[in-house]
Design a protein around this motif. Structure first.
Motif, short mmCIF file in Angstrom:
data_model
loop_
_atom_site.label_atom_id
_atom_site.label_comp_id
_atom_site.label_asym_id
_atom_site.label_seq_id
_atom_site.Cartn_x
_atom_site.Cartn_y
_atom_site.Cartn_z
N ASP A 218 31.28 19.26 27.54
CA ASP A 218 32.03 19.91 28.29
C ASP A 218 32.96 21.08 28.21
O ASP A 218 33.12 21.58 27.12
N THR A 219 32.45 22.61 28.64
CA THR A 219 33.18 23.27 28.06
C THR A 219 33.53 24.45 29.24
O THR A 219 33.51 24.59 30.55
N ALA A 220 35.04 24.92 29.07
CA ALA A 220 36.00 25.67 30.19
C ALA A 220 36.77 26.50 29.24
O ALA A 220 36.92 26.07 28.37
N PRO A 221 36.91 27.53 29.66
CA PRO A 221 38.09 28.62 29.44
C PRO A 221 39.75 27.79 28.50
O PRO A 221 39.89 26.71 29.74
N LYS A 222 39.68 28.37 27.32
CA LYS A 222 40.81 27.97 27.53
C LYS A 222 42.75 27.59 27.12
O LYS A 222 43.11 27.07 27.73
N SER A 223 42.62 29.04 28.19
CA SER A 223 43.61 29.40 28.32
C SER A 223 43.46 30.22 29.71
O SER A 223 42.05 30.92 29.95
N THR A 224 45.06 30.80 30.10
CA THR A 224 44.77 31.88 31.00
C THR A 224 44.22 33.09 30.40
O THR A 224 44.48 34.26 30.91
N GLU A 225 44.93 33.42 29.39
CA GLU A 225 44.75 34.78 28.23
C GLU A 225 42.86 35.50 28.70
O GLU A 225 42.83 36.10 28.87
N LEU A 226 42.59 34.51 29.39
CA LEU A 226 40.54 34.66 29.68
C LEU A 226 41.21 35.11 30.93
O LEU A 226 40.13 36.89 31.57
N GLY A 227 41.51 34.85 31.20
CA GLY A 227 41.55 35.49 33.18
C GLY A 227 42.11 37.12 33.39
O GLY A 227 42.04 38.30 34.27
N GLN A 228 43.19 37.21 32.16
CA GLN A 228 43.63 38.17 32.08
C GLN A 228 42.57 39.37 31.37
O GLN A 228 42.24 40.44 32.06
N ARG A 229 42.01 38.91 30.63
CA ARG A 229 40.69 40.40 29.92
C ARG A 229 39.94 40.64 31.05
O ARG A 229 39.54 41.39 30.70
N ILE A 230 39.65 39.12 31.82
CA ILE A 230 38.59 39.84 32.52
C ILE A 230 39.40 40.71 33.84
O ILE A 230 38.19 41.57 33.97
N LYS A 231 39.94 41.03 34.36
CA LYS A 231 41.03 41.91 35.42
C LYS A 231 40.74 43.39 34.35
O LYS A 231 40.08 44.11 35.35
N GLU A 249 28.76 33.10 31.34
CA GLU A 249 28.92 32.01 31.95
C GLU A 249 30.02 31.60 30.96
O GLU A 249 30.25 31.39 30.64
N LEU A 250 30.27 30.74 32.58
CA LEU A 250 31.57 29.78 31.44
C LEU A 250 33.09 30.39 31.06
O LEU A 250 33.59 29.49 30.24
N VAL A 251 33.18 32.15 31.75
CA VAL A 251 34.53 32.19 30.87
C VAL A 251 35.71 32.13 32.43
O VAL A 251 36.37 33.25 32.27
N THR A 252 35.29 32.22 32.81
CA THR A 252 35.96 32.05 34.45
C THR A 252 36.81 30.45 34.93
O THR A 252 36.00 30.17 34.97
N SER A 253 37.44 31.13 36.19
CA SER A 253 38.26 30.20 36.93
C SER A 253 38.68 29.73 38.27
O SER A 253 38.21 31.46 38.20
N SER A 279 30.86 33.27 35.36
CA SER A 279 30.93 31.43 36.42
C SER A 279 31.91 30.67 35.41
O SER A 279 32.39 31.33 34.09
N GLY A 280 32.39 30.13 35.69
CA GLY A 280 33.13 29.27 35.46
C GLY A 280 33.13 27.74 35.84
O GLY A 280 32.91 27.62 37.16
N PRO A 281 33.80 26.88 35.64
CA PRO A 281 33.90 25.12 36.40
C PRO A 281 35.07 25.24 37.68
O PRO A 281 35.98 26.44 37.79
N ALA A 296 29.21 31.12 39.60
CA ALA A 296 29.45 32.22 39.87
C ALA A 296 29.86 32.72 41.00
O ALA A 296 29.46 32.45 41.81
N VAL A 297 31.09 33.66 40.67
CA VAL A 297 31.36 34.35 41.88
C VAL A 297 31.11 35.75 42.12
O VAL A 297 31.53 36.21 41.18
N VAL A 298 30.71 36.41 43.28
CA VAL A 298 30.33 37.73 43.26
C VAL A 298 31.10 38.68 44.28
O VAL A 298 31.57 37.94 45.95
N MET A 299 32.31 39.82 44.48
CA MET A 299 33.07 39.65 44.61
C MET A 299 32.66 41.78 44.91
O MET A 299 32.07 42.08 43.72
N SER A 300 33.02 42.26 45.59
CA SER A 300 33.29 43.73 45.49
C SER A 300 34.60 44.78 45.17
O SER A 300 35.07 43.64 44.71
N ALA A 301 34.07 45.52 44.93
CA ALA A 301 35.12 46.53 43.67
C ALA A 301 36.24 46.55 44.98
O ALA A 301 37.78 47.09 44.16
N THR A 302 36.37 46.25 45.95
CA THR A 302 37.79 45.71 46.96
C THR A 302 38.17 44.26 47.12
O THR A 302 39.34 44.20 47.76
#
Length: 488
Positions: A218-231, A249-253, A279-281, A296-302
């Motif tokens: 099983d592989t998953a992001p370890k902390s909310t820090e990656l979410g901030q990094r994505i933003k 792959e497997l960096v988000t939530s 993508s992420g779990p 995986a999630v695909v979104m627009s710039a808005t």
């Protein structure tokens, strides 16, 4: 009957004769009656195909001059006419720019609206979909239809494709986004952004387990820090006017996706772009095996979520690679492969976006497997194949590169593969990406199937490591195609 549904029905009738269509050949658009059939289709002010054409298909004497009497050959004539008529509504046509459109008849107008609502011109239940023929990206040359070599029926048409349902237990879902949701300008389209996100040894959490006498990882992001990094990285790439952003792959939530969407909505950007948020779990747990999906999630710039693509094929990681990257192995399975511990999806999405063209997301192993991704790509001809992966450095000639070449030389698609740095950092015995040698880690590549299969590799590493990269899509300056042997 509407023209899209008629094309699908006639495809089923003509396909058994596809060798004769080319080798005999059948007259099709060269027939005496072709122009008369086409004129009726292009001037029809109803949603249904004119009755005199339906009578012609039934073998009745037509009201126009003709030379084809066999009903199956007549079906091919009508297919060619429907194909030619839909040139007027093909999404890559210039009449789609800037709100200007050449007048079209009611039947074709309704046909175009059907695609916007349903993603396709028609579906033949249990068989497949009628779609605009790729490639759809503005400024991209089309396949040449009748001039194509070979005996495939698909080569006889320039503006319509019949894309069969995938085999086994998979399904296909076409989408056609209205321009109001997203359209990408060419200036932005030629700027592709990538960011490795998981760059240090402990950014992801690896958990090995034994279930039913088989080893799983099983592989998953370890902390909310990656979410901030994505933003942070997505914002920076948008500020640099990237029109397409692809994360690994497997960096988000679900939480990271929601946070990014809210942040982008607050930003109220006028710059349009498509963002593959890695993508992420999922929070959702599959009832059958009690595991989340890799999605995986695909979104627009808005911040508008456009679609979600679940991974369709699980990956088996070799124990040698796990040992090399210091990834934990289940007790008693130290010399066994470990299966990715997630549920797999069943639906493959192909999404048409104005400007960007046709987009397909194949997560890691989905690129490697022929079913369903490889098969659908060869029929649907996507402009873009986007692949988030979790792998060691993407050396020239590794499986991702070879597989992109294999599909790209036939489909002429563009490929963007985005990878984290974490496994390569671990493989080199380091704690952080900045501890590696400068430019020593390859975290992605861009390959153009319509430009000699040239490739541009994204490199990072060292104290001055870039957190994100913008690739200018200029394949004439990239490395020429070559393949070297490398293990998967």
């Amino acid at each position: 009957m509407r023209p899209g549904a008629l094309f699908a029905k006639l495809w089923a009738r003509v396909e058994p004769h596809e060798r004769a269509v080319t080798l005999r050949p059948w007259k099709g658009w060269r027939s005496k009656e072709f122009q008369a059939v086409l004129a009726r289709l292009e001037s029809c002010d109803d949603s249904e195909v004119p009755l005199d054409i339906m009578a012609y298909l039934d073998g009745n004497p037509p009201v126009f001059d003709h030379e084809v009497n066999d009903v199956d050959e007549r079906a091919f004539v009508v297919m060619c006419a429907v194909d030619r008529a839909t040139m007027r509504i093909h999404p890559s046509g210039k009449t789609r720019h800037g709100g200007r459109s050449a007048p079209i008849c009611e039947m074709l107008s309704i046909m175009r609206s059907d695609r916007t609502m349903n993603g396709s011109y028609a579906e033949l239940p249990g068989k497949g979909f009628v779609l605009p023929k790729g490639l759809l990206m503005l400024g991209k040359s089309q396949m040449r239809g009748e001039d194509e070599s070979g005996t495939s029926l698909a080569h006889q048409f320039s503006h319509l494709s019949f894309v069969p349902h995938p085999g086994r237990h998979y399904s296909l879902k076409p989408l056609a986004l209205p321009p109001s949701r997203l359209s990408v300008e060419k200036a932005a389209l030629d700027r592709v952004g990538l960011a490795p996100i998981a760059v240090d040894r402990h950014d992801l959490e690896f958990t090995a387990s034994d279930r039913g006498r088989r080893a799983f990882l099983d592989t998953a992001p370890k902390s909310t820090e990656l979410g901030q990094r994505i933003k942070s990285e997505v914002t920076a790439l948008l500020d640099k006017h990237a029109g397409l952003i692809v994360l690994p792959e497997l960096v988000t939530s679900d939480e990271a996706v929601e946070g990014l969407s809210a942040s982008l909505q607050r930003g109220a950007r006028s710059h349009q772009a498509m963002i593959l948020v890695g993508s992420g779990p999922t929070k959702e747990i599959d009832a059958g095996i009690g595991r989340p999906f890799n999605e995986a999630v695909v979104m627009s710039a808005t911040g508008d979520v456009l679609f979600r693509q679940r991974k369709l094929n699980s990956f088996n990681m070799r124990w040698e690679r796990m040992q090399e990257c210091d990834v934990p192995r289940a007790k008693g399975h130290e010399s066994d492969r470990h299966m990715e511990d997630c549920a797999t999806g069943q639906e493959l999405i192909i999404c048409d976006i104005l400007g960007l063209g046709r987009v397909m997301v194949l997560i890691c192993e989905d690129l490697e497997q022929q079913t369903p991704g490889g098969d659908v790509a060869l029929h649907a001809l996507p402009d873009w194949v986007l692949t988030p992966v979790l792998d060691v450095g993407l050396a020239f000639g590794r499986w991702e590169h070879q597989r992109s070449i294999e599909i790209g030389r036939k489909s002429q698609s563009r490929f963007v593969v985005s990878c984290s740095a974490i496994l390569e950092v671990r493989r080199r015995g380091k704690e952080k990406l900045i501890d590696t040698d400068p430019r020593a880690v390859r975290t992605g590549f861009c390959l153009d199937g319509s430009a000699g299969l040239r490739v541009h590799h994204v490199e990072t590493g060292g104290p001055g490591s870039d957190d994100h990269m913008v690739v200018e899509w200029t394949p004439e300056t990239w490395e020429a195609h070559r393949v070297v042997q490398a293990d998967h």
